[in-house]
Design a protein around this motif. Structure first.
Motif, PDB file in Angstrom:
ATOM      1  N   ALA A  97       0.857  -1.186   0.000  1.00 13.94           N
ATOM      2  CA  ALA A  97       0.000   0.000   0.000  1.00 13.94           C
ATOM      3  C   ALA A  97       0.893   1.237   0.000  1.00 13.94           C
ATOM      4  N   PRO A  98       0.413   2.338  -0.561  1.00 13.48           N
ATOM      5  CA  PRO A  98       1.237   3.547  -0.610  1.00 13.48           C
ATOM      6  C   PRO A  98       1.591   4.086   0.777  1.00 13.48           C
ATOM      7  N   ARG A  99       2.784   4.651   0.849  1.00 10.49           N
ATOM      8  CA  ARG A  99       3.235   5.349   2.043  1.00 10.49           C
ATOM      9  C   ARG A  99       3.601   6.755   1.583  1.00 10.49           C
ATOM     10  N   ASP A 100       2.926   7.736   2.150  1.00 12.12           N
ATOM     11  CA  ASP A 100       3.133   9.130   1.737  1.00 12.12           C
ATOM     12  C   ASP A 100       2.992   9.279   0.224  1.00 12.12           C
ATOM     13  N   GLU A 155       5.184  -4.835   5.103  1.00  7.17           N
ATOM     14  CA  GLU A 155       4.551  -3.908   4.161  1.00  7.17           C
ATOM     15  C   GLU A 155       5.090  -4.059   2.736  1.00  7.17           C
ATOM     16  N   ILE A 156       6.092  -4.910   2.543  1.00  8.27           N
ATOM     17  CA  ILE A 156       6.725  -5.059   1.230  1.00  8.27           C
ATOM     18  C   ILE A 156       5.994  -6.115   0.406  1.00  8.27           C
ATOM     19  N   ASP A 157       5.593  -5.707  -0.789  1.00  7.95           N
ATOM     20  CA  ASP A 157       4.948  -6.625  -1.732  1.00  7.95           C
ATOM     21  C   ASP A 157       6.005  -7.431  -2.473  1.00  7.95           C
ATOM     22  N   ARG A 158       6.998  -6.722  -3.034  1.00 14.89           N
ATOM     23  CA  ARG A 158       8.108  -7.394  -3.723  1.00 14.89           C
ATOM     24  C   ARG A 158       9.319  -6.487  -3.720  1.00 14.89           C
ATOM     25  N   ALA A 159      10.478  -7.134  -3.811  1.00 16.25           N
ATOM     26  CA  ALA A 159      11.741  -6.386  -3.846  1.00 16.25           C
ATOM     27  C   ALA A 159      12.754  -7.178  -4.659  1.00 16.25           C
TER      28      ALA A 159
END
Length: 154
Positions: A106-109, A141-145
């Motif tokens: 999800a977006p952060r700032d 909170e990480i979807d992919r990296a």
């Protein structure tokens, strides 16, 4: 879907590890015609075609015995590549000092995507040094990296 992915992870990770490899990432994309089960494996000495074949044979045998996927699928086994996925905290720790591209769930700032140098890899979060400064991103909170490869490196 998440339940099946977890079941596959629990079923196949011990098989891969018993062969002396690390299961970096397991991806399963179901389809009505033919789904795709992709395993990314690694070892300290790197991965060869023969390594992928060896793991593929053993994993296919385990899947035939357990039969956890009810529809048709293709099995692919490969190395993580230069832009390897970062999934576990140990992956981030191993690559402190390298550049990574991270996408949040999800977006952060107002932002979901971050690119920066991995500075600290803790047990719950990673700190990236981005062009806008240091940012701490919780693993949850990480979807992919993925690593950002440096092609001009010696």
């Amino acid at each position: 879907m998440a339940v099946l992915r977890e079941r596959l992870q629990q079923l196949l990770e011990p098989v891969v590890e018993a062969l002396g490899y690390e299961l970096v990432l397991l991806e399963f994309s179901p389809s009505t015609k033919s789904g795709l089960l992709r395993l990314y494996i690694d070892s300290p000495g790197g991965i060869t075609i023969e390594d992928c074949e060896r793991v593929s044979r053993e994993v296919a045998g385990q899947l035939d015995v357990e039969d956890p996927i009810s529809s048709g699928y293709r099995l692919e086994v490969s190395s993580p590549g230069l832009d390897r996925p970062l999934v576990k905290p140990s992956h981030y720790e191993r690559f402190v000092g390298e550049q990574a591209r991270v996408q949040l769930l999800a977006p952060r700032d107002g932002r979901r995507r971050f690119v920066g140098w991995i500075r600290v890899a803790g047990t719950d979060a990673v700190q990236l040094e981005t062009q806008d400064g240091l940012v701490e991103l919780p693993y949850a909170e990480i979807d992919r990296a993925r690593l950002v490869p440096e092609y001009d490196r010696e």
